[in-house]
Design a protein around this motif. Structure first.
Motif, mmCIF file in Angstrom:
data_model
loop_
_atom_site.group_PDB
_atom_site.id
_atom_site.type_symbol
_atom_site.label_atom_id
_atom_site.label_comp_id
_atom_site.label_asym_id
_atom_site.label_seq_id
_atom_site.Cartn_x
_atom_site.Cartn_y
_atom_site.Cartn_z
ATOM 1 N N LYS A 207 23.299 56.922 -1.471
ATOM 2 C CA LYS A 207 22.815 56.158 -2.471
ATOM 3 C C LYS A 207 23.505 56.301 -3.821
ATOM 4 O O LYS A 207 24.026 55.712 -4.495
ATOM 5 N N ALA A 208 23.491 57.723 -3.876
ATOM 6 C CA ALA A 208 24.220 58.314 -5.006
ATOM 7 C C ALA A 208 25.587 58.041 -5.009
ATOM 8 O O ALA A 208 26.381 57.749 -6.043
ATOM 9 N N MET A 209 26.388 58.066 -4.037
ATOM 10 C CA MET A 209 27.857 57.687 -3.993
ATOM 11 C C MET A 209 28.194 56.193 -4.290
ATOM 12 O O MET A 209 29.098 56.009 -5.003
ATOM 13 N N ARG A 210 27.159 55.344 -3.623
ATOM 14 C CA ARG A 210 27.456 54.071 -3.961
ATOM 15 C C ARG A 210 27.331 53.673 -5.696
ATOM 16 O O ARG A 210 27.931 52.903 -6.211
ATOM 17 N N ALA A 211 26.184 54.471 -6.213
ATOM 18 C CA ALA A 211 25.889 54.444 -7.515
ATOM 19 C C ALA A 211 27.168 54.770 -8.569
ATOM 20 O O ALA A 211 27.435 54.202 -9.515
ATOM 21 N N ALA A 212 27.760 55.893 -7.913
ATOM 22 C CA ALA A 212 29.009 56.475 -8.585
ATOM 23 C C ALA A 212 30.149 55.648 -8.667
ATOM 24 O O ALA A 212 31.048 55.512 -9.570
ATOM 25 N N ILE A 213 30.313 55.008 -7.571
ATOM 26 C CA ILE A 213 31.300 53.890 -7.324
ATOM 27 C C ILE A 213 31.086 52.847 -8.197
ATOM 28 O O ILE A 213 32.005 52.256 -8.867
ATOM 29 N N ALA A 214 29.919 52.390 -8.329
ATOM 30 C CA ALA A 214 29.539 51.140 -9.151
ATOM 31 C C ALA A 214 30.088 51.518 -10.823
ATOM 32 O O ALA A 214 30.553 50.906 -11.550
ATOM 33 N N ALA A 215 29.397 52.811 -10.965
ATOM 34 C CA ALA A 215 29.686 53.234 -12.310
ATOM 35 C C ALA A 215 31.193 53.251 -12.809
ATOM 36 O O ALA A 215 31.657 52.992 -13.782
ATOM 37 N N ALA A 216 32.076 53.887 -11.819
ATOM 38 C CA ALA A 216 33.387 53.854 -12.043
ATOM 39 C C ALA A 216 34.040 52.441 -12.019
ATOM 40 O O ALA A 216 34.879 52.519 -12.932
ATOM 41 N N LYS A 217 33.559 51.546 -11.457
ATOM 42 C CA LYS A 217 34.087 50.284 -11.405
ATOM 43 C C LYS A 217 33.671 49.446 -12.620
ATOM 44 O O LYS A 217 34.453 48.831 -13.126
ATOM 45 N N GLU A 245 34.408 64.034 -5.388
ATOM 46 C CA GLU A 245 35.614 63.597 -6.323
ATOM 47 C C GLU A 245 36.097 62.399 -5.849
ATOM 48 O O GLU A 245 36.267 62.113 -4.842
ATOM 49 N N PHE A 246 36.576 61.565 -7.052
ATOM 50 C CA PHE A 246 37.446 60.293 -6.630
ATOM 51 C C PHE A 246 38.876 61.179 -6.158
ATOM 52 O O PHE A 246 39.267 61.652 -7.176
ATOM 53 N N ARG A 247 39.634 60.393 -5.332
ATOM 54 C CA ARG A 247 40.716 61.043 -4.944
ATOM 55 C C ARG A 247 41.671 59.575 -4.686
ATOM 56 O O ARG A 247 41.297 58.530 -4.308
ATOM 57 N N ASP A 248 43.185 59.796 -4.719
ATOM 58 C CA ASP A 248 43.761 58.967 -4.052
ATOM 59 C C ASP A 248 43.879 58.789 -2.488
ATOM 60 O O ASP A 248 43.544 59.646 -1.984
ATOM 61 N N ALA A 249 43.539 57.438 -2.159
ATOM 62 C CA ALA A 249 42.889 57.436 -0.480
ATOM 63 C C ALA A 249 44.041 57.914 0.350
ATOM 64 O O ALA A 249 43.557 58.385 1.365
ATOM 65 N N ALA A 250 45.413 57.838 0.097
ATOM 66 C CA ALA A 250 46.370 58.181 0.923
ATOM 67 C C ALA A 250 46.848 59.668 0.915
ATOM 68 O O ALA A 250 46.743 60.442 1.556
ATOM 69 N N LEU A 258 40.646 55.206 -12.322
ATOM 70 C CA LEU A 258 41.058 54.024 -11.319
ATOM 71 C C LEU A 258 42.274 53.502 -11.585
ATOM 72 O O LEU A 258 42.629 52.963 -12.529
ATOM 73 N N GLY A 259 43.196 53.209 -10.499
ATOM 74 C CA GLY A 259 44.567 52.472 -10.712
ATOM 75 C C GLY A 259 44.751 51.410 -9.940
ATOM 76 O O GLY A 259 43.627 50.827 -9.508
ATOM 77 N N ASP A 260 45.980 51.063 -9.585
ATOM 78 C CA ASP A 260 46.206 50.021 -8.514
ATOM 79 C C ASP A 260 46.126 50.319 -7.099
ATOM 80 O O ASP A 260 45.953 49.586 -6.326
ATOM 81 N N ARG A 261 46.509 51.708 -7.002
ATOM 82 C CA ARG A 261 46.427 52.014 -5.566
ATOM 83 C C ARG A 261 45.042 52.440 -5.158
ATOM 84 O O ARG A 261 43.997 52.555 -5.751
ATOM 85 N N PRO A 262 44.648 52.337 -3.687
ATOM 86 C CA PRO A 262 43.480 52.326 -3.316
ATOM 87 C C PRO A 262 42.710 53.978 -3.528
ATOM 88 O O PRO A 262 43.420 55.003 -3.483
ATOM 89 N N ALA A 263 41.536 54.075 -3.932
ATOM 90 C CA ALA A 263 41.014 55.126 -4.385
ATOM 91 C C ALA A 263 39.795 55.418 -3.345
ATOM 92 O O ALA A 263 39.434 54.537 -2.728
ATOM 93 N N ARG A 264 39.381 56.543 -3.139
ATOM 94 C CA ARG A 264 38.226 56.946 -2.243
ATOM 95 C C ARG A 264 37.254 58.164 -2.929
ATOM 96 O O ARG A 264 37.577 58.853 -3.592
ATOM 97 N N LEU A 265 35.919 57.992 -2.847
ATOM 98 C CA LEU A 265 35.123 58.891 -3.176
ATOM 99 C C LEU A 265 34.739 59.968 -2.116
ATOM 100 O O LEU A 265 34.163 59.474 -0.951
ATOM 101 N N LEU A 266 34.984 60.959 -2.244
ATOM 102 C CA LEU A 266 34.665 62.237 -1.139
ATOM 103 C C LEU A 266 33.736 63.106 -1.648
ATOM 104 O O LEU A 266 33.868 63.569 -2.803
ATOM 105 N N ASN A 279 32.438 59.916 2.491
ATOM 106 C CA ASN A 279 33.354 59.383 1.960
ATOM 107 C C ASN A 279 33.039 57.880 1.899
ATOM 108 O O ASN A 279 32.673 57.337 2.874
ATOM 109 N N MET A 280 33.674 57.247 0.893
ATOM 110 C CA MET A 280 33.419 55.777 0.707
ATOM 111 C C MET A 280 34.789 55.238 0.143
ATOM 112 O O MET A 280 35.214 55.860 -0.985
ATOM 113 N N PRO A 281 35.359 54.050 0.248
ATOM 114 C CA PRO A 281 36.336 53.310 -0.375
ATOM 115 C C PRO A 281 35.638 52.939 -1.760
ATOM 116 O O PRO A 281 34.599 52.793 -1.979
#
Ligand code: AMP
Length: 282
Positions: A207-217, A245-250, A258-266, A279-281
């Motif tokens: 739940k907290a991860m989804r909230a963090a992703i929403a905030a970053a977006k 942490e947010f990281r480059d997914a690859a 956040l940029g053009d390349r896919p990111a992942r929250l781990l 982890n989540m995209p």
């Protein structure tokens, strides 16, 4: 389903299966749940035969980790795999995998550093070593791994590419999306260690991860979103956070924004003595 626990009968069994069509491997440490079985079903969709390994690999556990208490339930696991139409169960003892005199280690730099690599020194050497051995033992046409262990998937892809492994080739390493419980918690053999209270609180992680992703977006800085996530976990019943942490997914490199390349929250965090990862995209 044939079960083997020595290398010679494994080679005979594998040769017969491979003569009959493509062979997929699903490596596991057992205590199987729907996440594992989803990998098996995906493997069955993609290959004529599926081999599953069950091996609690001592080399990937640190000295103070849960190797001794890791759940072992081979008979129940075997029944589940039989019902899924698995052709071969490879279940060696540690002395078969690492006989007296065993001396070789595989270490993947770069993607192994940081995150779980920092929190669990030597863990990914143990993973890379055992997976390379499993690949050489079974020589599958493809192998399936869960995205639940995102960094592990990156390490295995890197190792397979770097060592020019032929069976499977790097592009035949398949990642399967994380299977979750109804409340969002990622399925894990370690969830069985949680008390009822901790199990209920553990749902605060996704739940907290989804909230963090929403905030970053929404444009919040990644550092702010990570700090808020940390606080939400500590406020939600987790006793400590190894990383969030947010990281480059690859490449798994740290991201400033956040940029053009896919990111992942781990995330890795501890609750009631159990360490959970997710982890989540983004
Ligand atoms: P383990 O037995 O924990 O080593 O996991 C064996 C394989 O199952 C690994 O590739 C894991 O990433 C995968 N796996 C574990 N849990 C899940 C899950 N909840 N969803 C999808 N795959 C999973």
């Amino acid at each position: 389903m044939q079960t083997v626990n020595r290398v010679d009968p494994l080679r005979t069994a594998v040769a017969a299966l491979r003569a009959d069509g493509p062979l997929a491997l699903v490596p596991t440490m057992g205590a199987l749940h729907e996440g594992h079985l989803t990998l098996v079903r995906e493997a069955r969709n993609r290959a004529a035969h599926v081999a599953v390994s069950i091996f609690v690999n001592p080399r990937q556990f640190g000295a103070n980790e849960d190797l001794g208490k890791y759940p072992r339930q081979l008979a129940a696991d075997s029944a589940l795999l039989e019902a899924e139409g698995v052709s071969l169960l490879w279940a060696p003892e540690a002395a078969v995998m690492y006989p007296a005199g065993y001396a070789t280690n595989i270490s993947v730099a770069g993607v192994s550093a940081g995150l779980c690599g920092a929190a669990r020194p030597g863990h990914f050497d143990g993973v890379a070593t055992v997976v390379c051995k499993l690949f050489n033992q079974v020589q599958p046409d493809l192998a399936l791994f869960g995205e639940k262990d995102w960094q592990q998937l990156a390490v295995i892809r890197r190792m397979t590419r770097d060592l020019d492994l032929a069976a499977p080739q790097a592009d035949a390493i398949v990642g399967v999306p994380t299977v979750r419980e109804a409340d969002g918690l990622a399925m894990s053999s370690r969830n069985a260690f949680l008390s009822p209270d901790d199990r209920a609180n553990a749902a605060s992680l996704p739940k907290a991860m989804r909230a963090a992703i929403a905030a970053a977006k929404r444009g919040s800085s990644l550092t702010e979103a990570e700090t808020a996530l940390n606080s939400a976990l500590l406020g939600g019943g987790f006793s400590s956070v190894d990383y969030a942490e947010f990281r480059d997914a690859a490449s798994l490199e740290r991201l400033e924004r956040l940029g053009d390349r896919p990111a992942r929250l781990l995330v890795a965090a501890r609750i009631g003595g159990t360490r959970l990862i997710d982890n989540m995209p983004v």
